[in-house]
Design a protein around this motif. Structure first.
Motif, PDB file in Angstrom:
ATOM      1  N   ALA A   1      91.810   9.911  22.725  1.00 12.04           N
ATOM      2  CA  ALA A   1      90.981  10.894  22.028  1.00 12.04           C
ATOM      3  C   ALA A   1      91.335  11.021  20.551  1.00 12.04           C
ATOM      4  N   GLY A   2      92.577  10.754  20.175  1.00  9.98           N
ATOM      5  CA  GLY A   2      92.977  10.875  18.782  1.00  9.98           C
ATOM      6  C   GLY A   2      93.171   9.552  18.082  1.00  9.98           C
ATOM      7  N   THR A   3      92.865   8.437  18.751  1.00  4.92           N
ATOM      8  CA  THR A   3      93.052   7.108  18.166  1.00  4.92           C
ATOM      9  C   THR A   3      91.871   6.760  17.258  1.00  4.92           C
ATOM     10  N   PRO A   4      92.140   6.332  16.017  1.00  2.00           N
ATOM     11  CA  PRO A   4      91.036   5.956  15.118  1.00  2.00           C
ATOM     12  C   PRO A   4      90.126   4.900  15.760  1.00  2.00           C
ATOM     13  N   PHE A   5      88.874   5.023  15.481  1.00  3.14           N
ATOM     14  CA  PHE A   5      87.800   4.160  15.991  1.00  3.14           C
ATOM     15  C   PHE A   5      87.539   4.381  17.485  1.00  3.14           C
ATOM     16  N   MET A   6      88.581   4.474  18.292  1.00  2.00           N
ATOM     17  CA  MET A   6      88.357   4.814  19.704  1.00  2.00           C
ATOM     18  C   MET A   6      87.802   6.230  19.803  1.00  2.00           C
ATOM     19  N   ARG A   7      88.323   7.119  18.969  1.00  2.61           N
ATOM     20  CA  ARG A   7      87.828   8.498  18.947  1.00  2.61           C
ATOM     21  C   ARG A   7      86.335   8.521  18.627  1.00  2.61           C
ATOM     22  N   GLU A   8      85.946   7.773  17.623  1.00  2.00           N
ATOM     23  CA  GLU A   8      84.533   7.730  17.231  1.00  2.00           C
ATOM     24  C   GLU A   8      83.678   7.074  18.321  1.00  2.00           C
ATOM     25  N   MET A   9      84.215   6.047  18.952  1.00  8.87           N
ATOM     26  CA  MET A   9      83.468   5.381  20.024  1.00  8.87           C
ATOM     27  C   MET A   9      83.207   6.344  21.183  1.00  8.87           C
ATOM     28  N   ILE A  10      84.233   7.103  21.557  1.00 13.62           N
ATOM     29  CA  ILE A  10      84.094   8.048  22.667  1.00 13.62           C
ATOM     30  C   ILE A  10      83.058   9.123  22.329  1.00 13.62           C
TER      31      ILE A  10
ATOM     32  N   VAL B   1      88.452  17.645  23.163  1.00 13.15           N
ATOM     33  CA  VAL B   1      88.794  18.634  22.131  1.00 13.15           C
ATOM     34  C   VAL B   1      90.157  19.254  22.423  1.00 13.15           C
ATOM     35  N   ALA B   2      90.454  19.452  23.703  1.00 15.36           N
ATOM     36  CA  ALA B   2      91.760  19.986  24.065  1.00 15.36           C
ATOM     37  C   ALA B   2      92.873  19.051  23.610  1.00 15.36           C
ATOM     38  N   ARG B   3      92.673  17.767  23.737  1.00 14.79           N
ATOM     39  CA  ARG B   3      93.656  16.798  23.262  1.00 14.79           C
ATOM     40  C   ARG B   3      93.843  16.909  21.747  1.00 14.79           C
ATOM     41  N   TRP B   4      92.729  17.113  21.046  1.00 15.01           N
ATOM     42  CA  TRP B   4      92.829  17.243  19.589  1.00 15.01           C
ATOM     43  C   TRP B   4      93.700  18.443  19.188  1.00 15.01           C
ATOM     44  N   SER B   5      93.618  19.498  19.985  1.00 14.65           N
ATOM     45  CA  SER B   5      94.369  20.722  19.652  1.00 14.65           C
ATOM     46  C   SER B   5      95.739  20.761  20.319  1.00 14.65           C
ATOM     47  N   GLY B   6      96.144  19.657  20.933  1.00  8.04           N
ATOM     48  CA  GLY B   6      97.481  19.582  21.528  1.00  8.04           C
ATOM     49  C   GLY B   6      97.584  20.110  22.932  1.00  8.04           C
ATOM     50  N   HIS B   7      96.477  20.347  23.620  1.00  2.00           N
ATOM     51  CA  HIS B   7      96.507  20.847  25.000  1.00  2.00           C
ATOM     52  C   HIS B   7      96.149  19.715  25.976  1.00  2.00           C
ATOM     53  N   ASP B   8      96.474  19.939  27.226  1.00  2.00           N
ATOM     54  CA  ASP B   8      96.224  18.923  28.255  1.00  2.00           C
ATOM     55  C   ASP B   8      95.262  19.473  29.312  1.00  2.00           C
TER      56      ASP B   8
END
Length: 400
Positions: free
Chosen positions: A137-146, A202-209
């Motif tokens: 979820a936070g990996t460049p390009f993979m994030r945009e693809m998802i 979005v939870a991953r972006w904010s550090g939650h699981d």
């Protein structure tokens, strides 16, 4: 999990097989083509998303997570097919439909290309079979693809919801029922699949699981949503012929008393004995055979029998229509007895058309058959005492 997904794909795909049961006719119908394409692509999405398929694809290609763009591209193609189906279902001028279909295909074609390009640019060397969306979820390009594949699918489902709500106010019957199923499936997809995916990412972006929303909740919700949508698309197309065949089977059976009476004089050629023959085909053959037998029995009609039973039925308080049916049943039973016994036709034949031959379809024959199958008191009188000789039958229009 793979077994459940494969089962959903099988059930999903069987709908397409049922719709495509007549390939020559289906290939000339854009609506059938687009319906089958959407359902087949939906089934392929499930096949591609199964962990077993993802592992196999990754191994065969030698590229970790290659199954991800394949699945996301297939999902985008399914979203496009759904919109194309809605366009064809709505109809309109050929040019307008063609223009909208091409625009939709071009937009989602670009989306698929973008998904592939973004995956190629990303650094995704760790294979993830069930939690790729949240893991990267936070990996460049993979994030945009998802996000891109989710947004493309969301757009298609929201458009479908809006269209179903609008059309549901304009139509009725099976079409409205189908639209409600599609709307229910689309809403379930939006809430149960997409919203859970967005929330987990979005939870991953904010550090939650909250990965369980993406890995445990979303897949079964997507399966159920797709099945509801496929049922909604197929219902208006499949249910009418199913109901027609069911009614045909009922009429075929209700004609038994009449067929038992006249089959010995019917000269219609028998169809090949096929246990799989559809009820409508069986009913059509029985109708033709009965009408052929009625023509053969016409010279044996004794109108004195008919008039006597009709008058008796009217005197018993029966309606004119019921009295006519009872009289015709008695006359037909008497004619069949004469024909089987080899007797001469009555001396005073006349031209008379049975009610069953004046109406279209099997309804008239069914009425006559049911009158034959009723006890004498219900049919308004028994067959008169003209039945004599060694082959005499009980004095009633009932045939066992």
């Amino acid at each position: 999990m793979s077994l459940v997904v494969y089962l959903a794909a099988l059930v999903f795909g069987m709908t397409s097989v049922l719709l495509f049961r007549r390939p020559r006719t289906a290939m000339r119908n854009p609506l059938t083509q687009s319906t089958c394409a959407a359902i087949v692509l939906g089934a392929l999405v499930f096949v591609c998303a199964a962990p077993a398929t993802l592992a196999t694809v990754n191994e065969l290609t030698g590229v970790p997570n290659f199954g991800a763009p394949l699945t996301y591209g297939m999902l985008s193609a399914y979203s496009c097919a759904v919109l194309v189906l809605l366009i064809n279902w709505r109809g309109g001028s050929r040019e307008r439909v063609r223009r909208m279909v091409l625009r939709t295909m071009a937009a989602y074609g670009l989306l698929v290309v973008a998904i592939v390009v973004l995956f190629a640019l990303a650094d995704a060397d760790t294979e993830r079979l069930t939690d790729l969306d949240t893991y990267y979820a936070g990996t460049p390009f993979m994030r945009e693809m998802i996000l891109l594949y989710l947004l493309g699918h969301t757009a298609a489902m929201l458009v479908m919801c809006a269209v179903c709500v609008k059309w549901g106010r304009e139509v009725g019957g099976l079409l409205r029922a189908g639209l409600r199923l599609i709307l229910l499936g689309a809403l379930l997809d939006v809430v149960g699949f997409q919203l859970t995916k967005y929330t987990a990412v979005v939870a991953r972006w904010s550090g939650h699981d909250l990965d369980f929303l993406s890995t445990t909740v979303a897949p079964p919700m997507a399966s159920l949503a797709a099945l509801l949508c496929s049922a909604g698309f197929a219902l208006p197309r499949l249910l009418p012929p199913v109901v027609a065949h069911w009614r045909g089977l009922g009429d075929y059976r209700r004609l038994d008393p009449l067929w038992s009476l006249v089959k010995s004089v019917s000269t219609a050629p028998k169809p090949p004995a096929s246990w799989w023959q559809l009820p409508q085909a069986r009913l059509q053959w029985r109708e033709v055979s009965i009408h052929d037998a009625l023509l053969a029995l016409a010279p044996y009609f004794d109108h004195r029998v008919r008039e006597r039973v009709r008058d008796t039925a009217l005197g018993a308080g029966r309606s004119p229509h019921e009295a006519r049916l009872a009289a015709e049943a008695a006359m037909l039973a008497d004619a069949a007895r004469r024909a089987v016994a080899g007797e001469e036709p009555p001396e005073t034949p006349g031209t008379y058309r049975l009610h069953a031959t004046e109406v279209l379809g099997p309804s008239g024959l069914v009425e006559l058959a049911q009158t034959l199958d009723r006890p004498p008191a219900a049919s308004g009188g028994a067959v008169p005492s003209s039945r004599t000789g060694p082959m005499a039958e009980p004095e009633e229009p009932h045939v066992a």
